[in-house]
Motif scaffolding. Structure first.
Motif, PDB file in Angstrom:
ATOM      1  N   ALA A  32      -4.363  15.675  15.977  1.00 16.13           N
ATOM      2  CA  ALA A  32      -4.040  16.721  15.002  1.00 16.13           C
ATOM      3  C   ALA A  32      -4.309  16.197  13.605  1.00 16.13           C
ATOM      4  O   ALA A  32      -3.596  16.490  12.673  1.00 16.13           O
ATOM      5  CB  ALA A  32      -2.577  17.145  15.156  1.00 16.13           C
ATOM      6  N   GLY A  38      -8.158  21.133  14.674  1.00 17.87           N
ATOM      7  CA  GLY A  38      -7.524  22.446  14.605  1.00 17.87           C
ATOM      8  C   GLY A  38      -8.430  23.546  15.107  1.00 17.87           C
ATOM      9  O   GLY A  38      -7.992  24.470  15.788  1.00 17.87           O
ATOM     10  N   TYR A 148      -5.391  20.544   9.900  1.00 13.92           N
ATOM     11  CA  TYR A 148      -5.321  20.974  11.294  1.00 13.92           C
ATOM     12  C   TYR A 148      -4.981  22.465  11.366  1.00 13.92           C
ATOM     13  O   TYR A 148      -5.631  23.226  12.083  1.00 13.92           O
ATOM     14  CB  TYR A 148      -4.278  20.140  12.033  1.00 13.92           C
ATOM     15  CG  TYR A 148      -4.033  20.599  13.444  1.00 13.92           C
ATOM     16  CD1 TYR A 148      -4.892  20.222  14.465  1.00 13.92           C
ATOM     17  CD2 TYR A 148      -2.944  21.406  13.754  1.00 13.92           C
ATOM     18  CE1 TYR A 148      -4.679  20.641  15.766  1.00 13.92           C
ATOM     19  CE2 TYR A 148      -2.725  21.827  15.043  1.00 13.92           C
ATOM     20  CZ  TYR A 148      -3.583  21.448  16.054  1.00 13.92           C
ATOM     21  OH  TYR A 148      -3.372  21.865  17.332  1.00 13.92           O
TER      22      TYR A 148
END
Length: 197
Positions: A32, A38, A148
């Motif tokens: 992340a 993301g 993210y």
């Protein structure tokens, strides 16, 4: 479908949400630390991917303001839930609500439930909040959370757009296909519930 029947379908869908058992549909976020992570994450979470497309399909079936309002509400409340998850604020029934969202949205699509835009936004917003919270709690404290989340939002919006695109195909045959996809969505949600019990 009459408005009264649509309200009944929505009520049944919400009751299903309340009756679900915990399912732990989220199995971890992996990396992340970046925008790219993301972007990728929603594509590897079956529950998230199904719900994003389902929101777009239902918005397309409803038309009018729902086409932009429901995806916007989803993204906004997903971010609000994500912020609480990142902050470590506990919310009960997150996983059961996430799985129930798949079944409920599938039923609403299959029934071509024609709810007022505000009522649909309330249902979608509730589900979005829980999806966001689950993903927010998965982000490690050391992660690049804002990057993210930005990537996550972009992919979420693209999945909404894919559902809208499919839902806007013209003709009775395509409308019937969309409703069939809704029924398959509900069945997939039930399968995820059973598989995780």
């Amino acid at each position: 479908m009459t408005r009264r029947k649509s309200i009944r379908v929505a009520f049944v869908a919400i009751m299903l949400a309340a009756a679900c058992k915990p399912a732990l549909s989220h199995i971890g976020v992996g990396s992340a630390n970046s925008f790219a992570a993301g972007l990728a994450h929603p594509l590897f979470g079956l529950d998230h991917m199904i719900v994003m497309v389902a929101v777009g399909l239902w918005a397309a079936l409803t038309g009018r303001r729902a086409l932009w309002a429901w995806p916007a509400v989803f993204v906004s409340l997903m971010l609000a839930g994500g912020a609480l998850g990142i902050a470590g604020v506990p919310i009960p029934f997150v996983e059961p609500t996430i799985l129930a969202s798949i079944v409920a949205l599938g039923l609403l699509i299959a029934a071509a439930a024609d709810l007022p835009v505000a009522a649909g936004a309330a249902i979608i917003g509730l589900f979005a909040f829980f999806h966001g919270h689950a993903h927010g709690t998965e982000i490690p404290e050391t992660a690049g959370g804002l990057e993210y989340l930005a990537g996550f939002v972009v992919t979420t919006a693209l999945l909404h757009g894919a559902g809208i695109g499919l839902g806007l195909l013209r003709g009775k045959r395509f409308r019937g296909l969309v409703r069939l996809v809704g029924a398959a969505t509900a069945v997939a949600g039930l399968g995820l519930m059973v598989g995780s019990a």
